[in-house]
Design an enzyme around this catalytic site. Sequence first.
Site, PDB file in Angstrom:
ATOM      1  N   LYS A   1       1.299   1.141  16.489  1.00  0.00           N
ATOM      2  CA  LYS A   1       2.559   1.192  15.752  1.00  0.00           C
ATOM      3  C   LYS A   1       2.712   2.491  14.965  1.00  0.00           C
ATOM      4  O   LYS A   1       3.778   3.088  14.925  1.00  0.00           O
ATOM      5  CB  LYS A   1       2.631   0.001  14.786  1.00  0.00           C
ATOM      6  CG  LYS A   1       3.921  -0.033  13.978  1.00  0.00           C
ATOM      7  CD  LYS A   1       3.887  -1.077  12.883  1.00  0.00           C
ATOM      8  CE  LYS A   1       5.040  -0.849  11.904  1.00  0.00           C
ATOM      9  NZ  LYS A   1       4.885  -1.533  10.645  1.00  0.00           N
ATOM     10  N   GLN A   2       1.647   2.891  14.288  1.00  0.00           N
ATOM     11  CA  GLN A   2       1.788   4.030  13.379  1.00  0.00           C
ATOM     12  C   GLN A   2       0.435   4.661  13.109  1.00  0.00           C
ATOM     13  O   GLN A   2      -0.593   4.138  13.507  1.00  0.00           O
ATOM     14  CB  GLN A   2       2.428   3.587  12.067  1.00  0.00           C
ATOM     15  CG  GLN A   2       1.560   2.664  11.222  1.00  0.00           C
ATOM     16  CD  GLN A   2       2.317   2.107  10.022  1.00  0.00           C
ATOM     17  OE1 GLN A   2       2.864   1.024  10.086  1.00  0.00           O
ATOM     18  NE2 GLN A   2       2.340   2.858   8.939  1.00  0.00           N
TER      19      GLN A   2
ATOM     20  N   TRP B   1       0.841  -1.216   0.000  1.00  0.00           N
ATOM     21  CA  TRP B   1       0.000   0.000   0.000  1.00  0.00           C
ATOM     22  C   TRP B   1       0.864   1.249   0.000  1.00  0.00           C
ATOM     23  O   TRP B   1       0.404   2.330  -0.325  1.00  0.00           O
ATOM     24  CB  TRP B   1      -0.938   0.024   1.216  1.00  0.00           C
ATOM     25  CG  TRP B   1      -0.278   0.377   2.532  1.00  0.00           C
ATOM     26  CD1 TRP B   1       0.850  -0.167   3.042  1.00  0.00           C
ATOM     27  CD2 TRP B   1      -0.727   1.374   3.471  1.00  0.00           C
ATOM     28  NE1 TRP B   1       1.141   0.417   4.254  1.00  0.00           N
ATOM     29  CE2 TRP B   1       0.192   1.362   4.551  1.00  0.00           C
ATOM     30  CE3 TRP B   1      -1.793   2.264   3.517  1.00  0.00           C
ATOM     31  CZ2 TRP B   1       0.066   2.211   5.657  1.00  0.00           C
ATOM     32  CZ3 TRP B   1      -1.910   3.095   4.634  1.00  0.00           C
ATOM     33  CH2 TRP B   1      -0.981   3.065   5.677  1.00  0.00           C
ATOM     34  N   ASP B   2       2.136   1.073   0.376  1.00  0.00           N
ATOM     35  CA  ASP B   2       3.075   2.201   0.411  1.00  0.00           C
ATOM     36  C   ASP B   2       3.051   2.981  -0.901  1.00  0.00           C
ATOM     37  O   ASP B   2       3.155   4.195  -0.916  1.00  0.00           O
ATOM     38  CB  ASP B   2       4.507   1.690   0.656  1.00  0.00           C
ATOM     39  CG  ASP B   2       4.633   0.857   1.921  1.00  0.00           C
ATOM     40  OD1 ASP B   2       3.775  -0.035   2.129  1.00  0.00           O
ATOM     41  OD2 ASP B   2       5.576   1.084   2.691  1.00  0.00           O
TER      42      ASP B   2
ATOM     43  N   GLU C   1      -0.276  -2.092  12.626  1.00  0.00           N
ATOM     44  CA  GLU C   1      -0.079  -3.538  12.562  1.00  0.00           C
ATOM     45  C   GLU C   1       0.139  -4.168  13.935  1.00  0.00           C
ATOM     46  O   GLU C   1       0.371  -5.366  14.041  1.00  0.00           O
ATOM     47  CB  GLU C   1       1.095  -3.849  11.620  1.00  0.00           C
ATOM     48  CG  GLU C   1       0.805  -3.424  10.189  1.00  0.00           C
ATOM     49  CD  GLU C   1       2.010  -3.489   9.271  1.00  0.00           C
ATOM     50  OE1 GLU C   1       3.135  -3.298   9.761  1.00  0.00           O
ATOM     51  OE2 GLU C   1       1.826  -3.711   8.059  1.00  0.00           O
TER      52      GLU C   1
END
Length: 753
Positions: free
Chosen positions: A540-541, A341-342, A472
Amino acid sequence: MLGLLSIAAVVTIVLTTRGGSNAAEDIGSSETEDISPASHVFSTYNLPSNDKYMPSIGNGHIATNIFSDTVYMNGLYNGQAGYSHRARIPAWANIRLNSTLTHHPYSPVYSLDTREGVFKVRVDRERSVVTQRIYAHRFYTRAIVNQIKVEAKTHYDPNFVNQEIWIAIKLMPGPDSKDIAFQEPIPQILNGRTIWSSCGLTKESEDLTYQPLPIEVCAYWTSVPDHLVVPQHGSRVFTFVMTADKNKTVAREELIKVLQEDGEVLFQKHVEHWEQLYQQGGMDIEGNLELAKIVNGIWYYFLSSLPSEESFQPLDRFFGLSPTGLARGGTFEDYEGHNFWDTETWMFPSILLLYPQYANKLLQYRLDTAYVAAELAKITGNKGYRFPWESAYTGVEVTQPCCPDVAIFEQHISGCISFAIRQYLATTRDEEWLKHGGCDIVTNIADFWASRAVIDYNTGLYDISNVMGPDEDHRNVNNSVFTNVVAGYSIYVSCLCKDYYMAKDPDHWADIAWSLALPYDQELDYHPQFTGYKRGEPIKQADAILLGFPLQYAMNHTTRLNDLTYYESVTRENGPAMTWSMHTIGHLQVDDEKKAEAMFNMSYKGFVREPFKVWCELRRPLSGAVNFFTGMGGFLQTLMFGYAGVSIHLDRLEINKPRLPPNATKFTIRGIKYLGANLTLEISANSTKLSVTSLDDNWRLVLNDGKYNITLAPGITVILPGSGPFTVRSEPWKDCKLPTDIIGQNYLRPIGT
Ligand SMILES: *[C@@H]1O[C@H](CO)[C@@H](O)[C@H](O)[C@H]1NC(C)=O
Ligand SMILES: *[C@@H]1O[C@H](CO)[C@@H](O)[C@H](O)[C@H]1NC(C)=O
Ligand SMILES: *[C@@H]1O[C@H](CO)[C@@H](O)[C@H](O)[C@H]1NC(C)=O
Ligand SMILES: *[C@@H]1O[C@H](CO)[C@@H](O)[C@H](O)[C@H]1NC(C)=O
Ligand SMILES: *[C@@H]1O[C@H](CO)[C@@H](O)[C@H](O)[C@H]1NC(C)=O
Ligand SMILES: *[C@@H]1O[C@H](CO)[C@@H](O)[C@H](O)[C@H]1NC(C)=O
Ligand SMILES: *[C@@H]1O[C@H](CO)[C@@H](O)[C@H](O)[C@H]1NC(C)=O
Ligand SMILES: *[C@@H]1O[C@H](CO)[C@@H](O)[C@H](O)[C@H]1NC(C)=O
Ligand SMILES: *[C@@H]1O[C@H](CO)[C@@H](O)[C@H](O)[C@H]1NC(C)=O
């Protein structure tokens, strides 16, 4: 096998997901200073002690990390399924000057020129100046060129009368490839030069259904002597070339042609092609050299991994832009050259506005692999197209065996692809593309989500269960707020295709999109990440905060601020940079410039390695994957969509509250492409200007400067007074009320958790 398992185990223990392969500390590796005062050149006397911080050269077909023993090629992978990784070609282009290998009295200067696309080594010796240029040719795209220019010094030295100048060099291709069974190299003489060539087959197919045969690759390279000789007062350019392609004839033709060119002409042709790329668009920052350099570095690395528009021989299919680019991604390294997806979420948005032709290429990779995504949906009991979390050559799921959860649950990738398509269509209105594959993919992604949504008769809302959001650290959750919003958008985007490709059950789809469960906590006025998320749990993010941007999901100011403040407090220390890029944009949206600056600072400090501005996935002293394009992509978005205030809507391009990035005196975005127009936005301390270089005859564009409507014409410059919002619009396009354009209405009904 054991070896592989133990690597996987380490990865799992360290961070439990893919984000952080190689998370080990980087003890003892030093960075060195960039001594160049020019914003587009990075120079140093000393190379970084750790090779992974070396820069790369590339042209979208072929790439290498400078002085590494490895060359990688677009679409060349080896290994089955989760073991698929970029296949290593020995670096028959890795030539070293002996004076840079061993200790010598001369101090070499190493430079990366991001506008010429060249790595240079300059050694000032007693009797000569030696300059080595290393580049992946932008026109002769199969070729990596090494040129060594030796210029004799003219001063008279009685000790060296009538003595030739000798420059010792060495070809260092590294060991045999473990990925490709190359045959014994064969020499031949071509126009008086010795040429070597070798072909080989990759050892393992990624997937026997979609790739029944191994891939053949052929390389040609010029023989490299152990020293170069120049007459005492002479000057010469020595050219060495390596070419590689899947087609032997193509590799051979390219080598022959390159060797026929005069050395300086060959070099100029390369520089001109890079110059053209630079002319098409870019971001220039004045007053903050650090920032200007980082931005130039990012565009250089991106463009090095994107294909040339004009090449001597036709190009092969393009296999995507992966999180560490084309120059990296060997076995269990740097995400193996896979696509995630980056690409669509992090790299794509800024590329879209400056280089829409490359945005098209990135989407083409998804179109090319869509039939495999159809199969994945079928296998997993869904309809439509389900894109794999990671894909490489064939388009099958290639997530490493270490981390099956991301492949099973991180389904939001299909929604992210659909959202990128929506942005592409908003700025290009590319009907041809819609007709030729675009609508097929859009409608089938919508169908996938419709098949994933299940009505809960207690709430009357549709749930999407068993997913993982961008965070994640939480797997197998229900109603991930990010996933549900991209799923809902995907269904709406299919409306753009109603002329070509009917929704299977339009009323049912509309019902789902309208009634997807969207976790919202009324009391605390924020978005829990998913149903049952416990406040305080670390993440995580960036995940829920992505609703505000990039998704532009309508919500109250207070909700946006609460999301930002809360999630900042629970994001773990060692997450990736993009989290902070998105927090920066959020705080700019809510007009807290001071907080935005602190977040901006967090978004790059500690991630960028000197002197070549190579990005790490994790902050010092950790590293994670390198050279991390994903983090770079987030950073560019902060400048484009945060500080410059640009946003893309189906009916308009908007510029809202343009601001200077911290410590800059001027910020210019050249070559913004909107509906075929070419625009430049120039932000200074007290004024913002929009100039029009050219327009497309198909679209009449009207700028609203907050007060008046101004019809745009080529050559005009408009001063934008105040903070906007300023809009550029054309006639309405499709009759689709897309959710992101109905600001202030919650098309997804908020629910309690
Ligand atoms: C160049 O350096 C290599 C070792 O790094 C050495 O093997 C070689 O002999 C040197 N060449 C000359 C001509 O000195
Ligand atoms: C290889 O390239 C040559 C020259 O472009 C072309 O004629 C030939 O068909 C190609 N071979 C294959 C197998 O694609
Ligand atoms: C767009 O405008 C820039 C800046 O004026 C110019 O250099 C460039 O050639 C233009 N590009 C296109 C594709 O028209
Ligand atoms: C998620 O949804 C599934 C399927 O509806 C259900 O079995 C499971 O219990 C739910 N999990 C949670 C944590 O609510
Ligand atoms: C947003 O604010 C308005 C007015 O303050 C309020 O009526 C509405 O319920 C809020 N929306 C949400 C989702 O909280
Ligand atoms: C920027 O970040 C560094 C550490 O990464 C910190 O030392 C510094 O105080 C920060 N500056 C601002 C303005 O936030
Ligand atoms: C801007 O400059 C000030 C003063 O030199 C410094 O403290 C601050 O960290 C800088 N901000 C950024 C984001 O570089
Ligand atoms: C911007 O405007 C302010 C106030 O009008 C003025 O003091 C300042 O000098 C201006 N800055 C520039 C760079 O023109
Ligand atoms: C500008 O154009 C829009 C339609 O595109 C119209 O709604 C608006 O009233 C116009 N504004 C002015 C000031 O003419």
